[in-house]
Design a protein around this motif. Sequence first.
Motif, PDB file in Angstrom:
ATOM      1  N   GLU A 230       6.622  -2.836  -2.410  1.00 36.24           N
ATOM      2  CA  GLU A 230       5.480  -3.454  -1.414  1.00 36.24           C
ATOM      3  C   GLU A 230       5.269  -2.224  -0.267  1.00 36.24           C
ATOM      4  O   GLU A 230       4.269  -2.177   0.511  1.00 36.24           O
ATOM      5  N   TYR A 231       6.249  -1.761   0.154  1.00 35.60           N
ATOM      6  CA  TYR A 231       6.193  -0.707   1.178  1.00 35.60           C
ATOM      7  C   TYR A 231       5.688   0.588   0.490  1.00 35.60           C
ATOM      8  O   TYR A 231       4.970   1.341   1.330  1.00 35.60           O
ATOM      9  N   THR A 232       5.664   0.846  -0.649  1.00 36.20           N
ATOM     10  CA  THR A 232       5.444   2.227  -1.341  1.00 36.20           C
ATOM     11  C   THR A 232       3.728   2.264  -1.323  1.00 36.20           C
ATOM     12  O   THR A 232       3.151   3.264  -1.074  1.00 36.20           O
ATOM     13  N   ILE A 233       3.222   1.196  -1.983  1.00 44.27           N
ATOM     14  CA  ILE A 233       1.905   1.192  -2.282  1.00 44.27           C
ATOM     15  C   ILE A 233       0.984   1.318  -1.032  1.00 44.27           C
ATOM     16  O   ILE A 233       1.269   0.741  -0.052  1.00 44.27           O
ATOM     17  N   PRO A 234       0.062   1.966  -1.105  1.00 44.04           N
ATOM     18  CA  PRO A 234      -0.936   2.285  -0.182  1.00 44.04           C
ATOM     19  C   PRO A 234      -1.773   0.919   0.381  1.00 44.04           C
ATOM     20  O   PRO A 234      -1.932  -0.019  -0.794  1.00 44.04           O
ATOM     21  N   LYS A 235      -2.106   0.725   1.608  1.00 39.76           N
ATOM     22  CA  LYS A 235      -2.761  -0.690   2.085  1.00 39.76           C
ATOM     23  C   LYS A 235      -3.920  -0.588   1.627  1.00 39.76           C
ATOM     24  O   LYS A 235      -4.681  -1.749   1.575  1.00 39.76           O
ATOM     25  N   GLU A 236      -4.757   0.479   1.437  1.00 37.56           N
ATOM     26  CA  GLU A 236      -5.918   0.595   1.293  1.00 37.56           C
ATOM     27  C   GLU A 236      -6.132   1.222  -0.105  1.00 37.56           C
ATOM     28  O   GLU A 236      -5.618   2.065  -0.560  1.00 37.56           O
ATOM     29  N   SER A 237      -7.201   0.542  -1.032  1.00 36.11           N
ATOM     30  CA  SER A 237      -7.320   1.132  -2.379  1.00 36.11           C
ATOM     31  C   SER A 237      -7.982   2.529  -2.357  1.00 36.11           C
ATOM     32  O   SER A 237      -7.871   3.145  -3.708  1.00 36.11           O
ATOM     33  N   ASN A 238      -8.680   2.924  -1.553  1.00 36.02           N
ATOM     34  CA  ASN A 238      -9.207   4.103  -1.437  1.00 36.02           C
ATOM     35  C   ASN A 238      -8.312   5.105  -0.787  1.00 36.02           C
ATOM     36  O   ASN A 238      -8.917   6.148  -0.356  1.00 36.02           O
TER      37      ASN A 238
END
Length: 378
Positions: A230-238
């Motif tokens: 959860e910390y790793t993945i980007p908050k914005e899909s773009n």
Amino acid sequence: MELQEYRAVLVETISETYPKYLQEKVVKKLEANNIISTSNVLLSEAEISLDVSDQPFFDQIRNAVEQNPDDTIRVIEELEYEYSYKYAVLFNHNSDNIEAKLMELVEGNLVNNLASEDFTFDYCSDNSESPRVIPTYKMINEEIDCLKFSKKVIGFLPVSGDNQRVVKYPIVVLLYKTEKVLEIRFDKIKGFLKNGDEFFYIKQIQWVSAWLQSKLDLELVAMNLVPIIEYTIPKESNDETSEVVVTAQAMNLASGSKAVLDTGVNDQFVLPLLGELKNLIRDNEELFNTNDETKEIKSKLTTFIFETEESSHLPWISLTWKNETKSKAVKVKFSFNYLGQEYSLLQYYGNNAEMERMNNVTKYLIENQREYLNQESE
């Protein structure tokens, strides 16, 4: 296991479990070490090697094992450290002097040393309740030590006649020297060799973990990957600056319904529904801010996305480590609490990710674990 039996098991392993690309890899390595020749080129007596030209890959390897077992076995066993293993699990441990303990085991002949002049071949453990276990040690680089555990696995093909097959099943353990982290890697095994045991992989992890905890005096704790991911993945899909993108995930919604979101062949790595809704809101920011009614619609959509993500349980998620060369992108599926266990299972799929790229994924997770824990402590 005597050398003759070991040779037979190794040949059967290659015949039954090595796909064509892996057999070709072995052939290229054997040729690079001048053990075989596939080019019909006459060599001097000092360079003489086994001519296996115009033979299928498997026959080339089998002939090399029969004609030059020592050198051929050595090449194959070294390659086993570098293979594209499909599965991995990560643990934190409590030891500050794991290297010293490991060297004590090497000196006491409880661990084989691949670099030793006395080393002949890996020790294969059987499936008895208390098997003898002697892994083989190799230093990968200044940052990583590696232990290879080898198990003799017996399976039966669903055919009449001589249907028993005996193969060598390697499991490698990477010890990250500057971190209190170790990784257990193992490969997919054919169904007939699992003998219908759906917990086959769990048992291999337990077998190796028990040895590590006993012989290296380790306390293993499964790396909690859920908050790290959860910390790793980007908050914005773009977010094009992110090295990692979500390419698929399963969601168990608070309502009881379930969904699987998958980008498929979408080169933009945008998850359907939630990811597309986020992009829709972002791309139409001006329109959504036109008046109070449109702002309310935007607020409701944003709240729906947030609550869906926050209240949903994720059984698994797939991440892709991007690369300028698309074929070198690394895709990993994380199955959380795999079959009820405390640890998560990493499954590498798509293009074969060999040791270096797998190591990079692990180092990335280790670094993000450190950053996440530092953030939590602050």
